[in-house]
Design a protein around this motif. Structure first.
Motif, PDB file in Angstrom:
ATOM      1  N   UNK A 164       0.841  -1.204   0.000  1.00 54.35           N
ATOM      2  CA  UNK A 164       0.000   0.000   0.000  1.00 54.35           C
ATOM      3  C   UNK A 164       0.874   1.252   0.000  1.00 54.35           C
ATOM      4  N   UNK A 165       1.919   1.261   0.822  1.00 52.56           N
ATOM      5  CA  UNK A 165       2.820   2.413   0.878  1.00 52.56           C
ATOM      6  C   UNK A 165       3.461   2.655  -0.479  1.00 52.56           C
ATOM      7  N   UNK A 166       3.897   1.565  -1.126  1.00 50.15           N
ATOM      8  CA  UNK A 166       4.524   1.696  -2.435  1.00 50.15           C
ATOM      9  C   UNK A 166       3.564   2.204  -3.490  1.00 50.15           C
ATOM     10  N   UNK A 167       2.311   1.763  -3.414  1.00 52.33           N
ATOM     11  CA  UNK A 167       1.312   2.231  -4.380  1.00 52.33           C
ATOM     12  C   UNK A 167       1.053   3.719  -4.219  1.00 52.33           C
ATOM     13  N   UNK A 168       0.997   4.179  -2.968  1.00 52.07           N
ATOM     14  CA  UNK A 168       0.682   5.584  -2.708  1.00 52.07           C
ATOM     15  C   UNK A 168       1.892   6.488  -2.972  1.00 52.07           C
ATOM     16  N   UNK A 169       3.071   6.081  -2.501  1.00 48.60           N
ATOM     17  CA  UNK A 169       4.234   6.963  -2.563  1.00 48.60           C
ATOM     18  C   UNK A 169       5.297   6.533  -3.572  1.00 48.60           C
ATOM     19  N   UNK A 170       5.269   5.265  -4.000  1.00 51.02           N
ATOM     20  CA  UNK A 170       6.312   4.766  -4.883  1.00 51.02           C
ATOM     21  C   UNK A 170       6.377   5.492  -6.210  1.00 51.02           C
ATOM     22  N   UNK A 171       5.208   5.701  -6.831  1.00 52.12           N
ATOM     23  CA  UNK A 171       5.179   6.391  -8.121  1.00 52.12           C
ATOM     24  C   UNK A 171       5.661   7.831  -7.990  1.00 52.12           C
ATOM     25  N   UNK A 172       5.287   8.483  -6.898  1.00 48.41           N
ATOM     26  CA  UNK A 172       5.730   9.866  -6.673  1.00 48.41           C
ATOM     27  C   UNK A 172       7.249   9.907  -6.512  1.00 48.41           C
ATOM     28  N   UNK A 173       7.781   8.988  -5.710  1.00 51.17           N
ATOM     29  CA  UNK A 173       9.223   8.961  -5.453  1.00 51.17           C
ATOM     30  C   UNK A 173      10.003   8.687  -6.736  1.00 51.17           C
ATOM     31  N   UNK A 174       9.624   7.633  -7.469  1.00 47.95           N
ATOM     32  CA  UNK A 174      10.371   7.284  -8.674  1.00 47.95           C
ATOM     33  C   UNK A 174      10.224   8.346  -9.762  1.00 47.95           C
TER      34      UNK A 174
END
Length: 274
Positions: A164-174
């Motif tokens: 869930x964390x990766x879905x929410x913030x992963x795209x923003x970070x990458x």
């Protein structure tokens, strides 16, 4: 079929709510936001998770719906894994042609275990850290942990939290890091395109979108390499996690726990003697 299994399909509130969320998020579609040299791409999957979490704290979703939704995750992940298989099969020649560089990059994910696991244990996490740190925690890894430990296990809770964390913030970070690093480092933009394929469609789209915005003349090459890399990560990432990542994390976990407990006992002894 047991009464419990049968009741999963007799929950119209849950199914209607999921249908409404899917229709609404697909209607919104993807949104791209330019921030300096980076581009943040927001996909319907992100909206669906945020909206679903929001409904959980309303009277619309009761305990019955949350329990049924938890069980239906197994079915959803199974269908997604089947879709991955159908996608990878016809593209096997593409995977072969892109060369060993894309295969070797998958081993880079293992390096994060050596960093993330000690940090997680230092923060006080127990076996949740195994699910959290053994991989990037995308769909194949969620399926692996669910099959080995179960969703209600500490490992299951760990992998789902990172999913869930990766879905929410992963795209923003990458999306941001790809645009920034490709602009300020001497590395070729295509190397970042290869690194965009971490096994997540949303993260790949955000990262490759930033690269295309910064280097429009390389658009076709960036998208081709990012897509092939993501396909390869999806295809062999599960096996790397199964054969190397998860066993390595399981081996390191008790060692790090003993080191932490030993250090804690030493600190307590020093305080007493002091």
């Amino acid at each position: 079929m047991s009464e419990k299994q049968y009741s999963l399909w007799k929950d119209p509130r849950l199914h209607l709510l999921v249908l409404a969320i899917v229709i609404g998020t697909e209607w919104i579609g993807s949104l791209s936001i330019s921030i300096g040299v980076g581009v943040i791409t927001l996909l319907p999957m992100l909206y669906a998770i945020v909206i679903g979490l929001g409904f959980y704290f309303t009277p619309i979703v009761k305990e019955k719906q949350s329990k049924n939704a938890e069980s239906l995750i197994f079915l959803a992940v199974s269908l997604l894994m089947a879709k991955f298989g159908v996608t990878i099969g016809p593209s096997i020649q593409t995977i072969i042609e892109v060369g060993p560089a894309l295969i070797l990059q998958e081993l880079g994910n293992l390096g994060t275990i050596l960093i993330a696991l000690p940090v997680a244990i230092a923060l006080g996490l127990k076996r949740e850290s195994i699910g959290m740190t053994h991989s990037i925690a995308r769909e194949p890894n969620v399926a692996l942990i669910m099959d080995k430990y179960g969703l209600n296990s500490p490992e299951g809770r760990g992998v789902m939290s990172i999913y869930i964390f990766g879905t929410v913030f992963g795209a923003i970070f990458l999306g941001l890091i790809a645009g920034i690093l490709s602009s300020v480092t001497p590395l070729h933009p295509l190397s970042f395109a290869m690194a965009s394929g971490v096994g997540s469609g949303s993260m790949m789209a955000a990262s490759s979108g930033s690269l295309v915005a910064a280097f429009p003349q390389l658009e076709s090459d960036i998208l081709a390499l990012a897509g092939a890399s993501n396909l390869l990560s999806t295809g062999i990432g599960l096996y790397v996690s199964l054969l190397i990542g998860l066993p390595l994390t399981e081996k390191l976990y008790p060692i790090l726990i003993r080191l932490k407990e030993g250090k804690s006992k030493s600190n307590v002894k020093a305080d007493v003697e002091g």
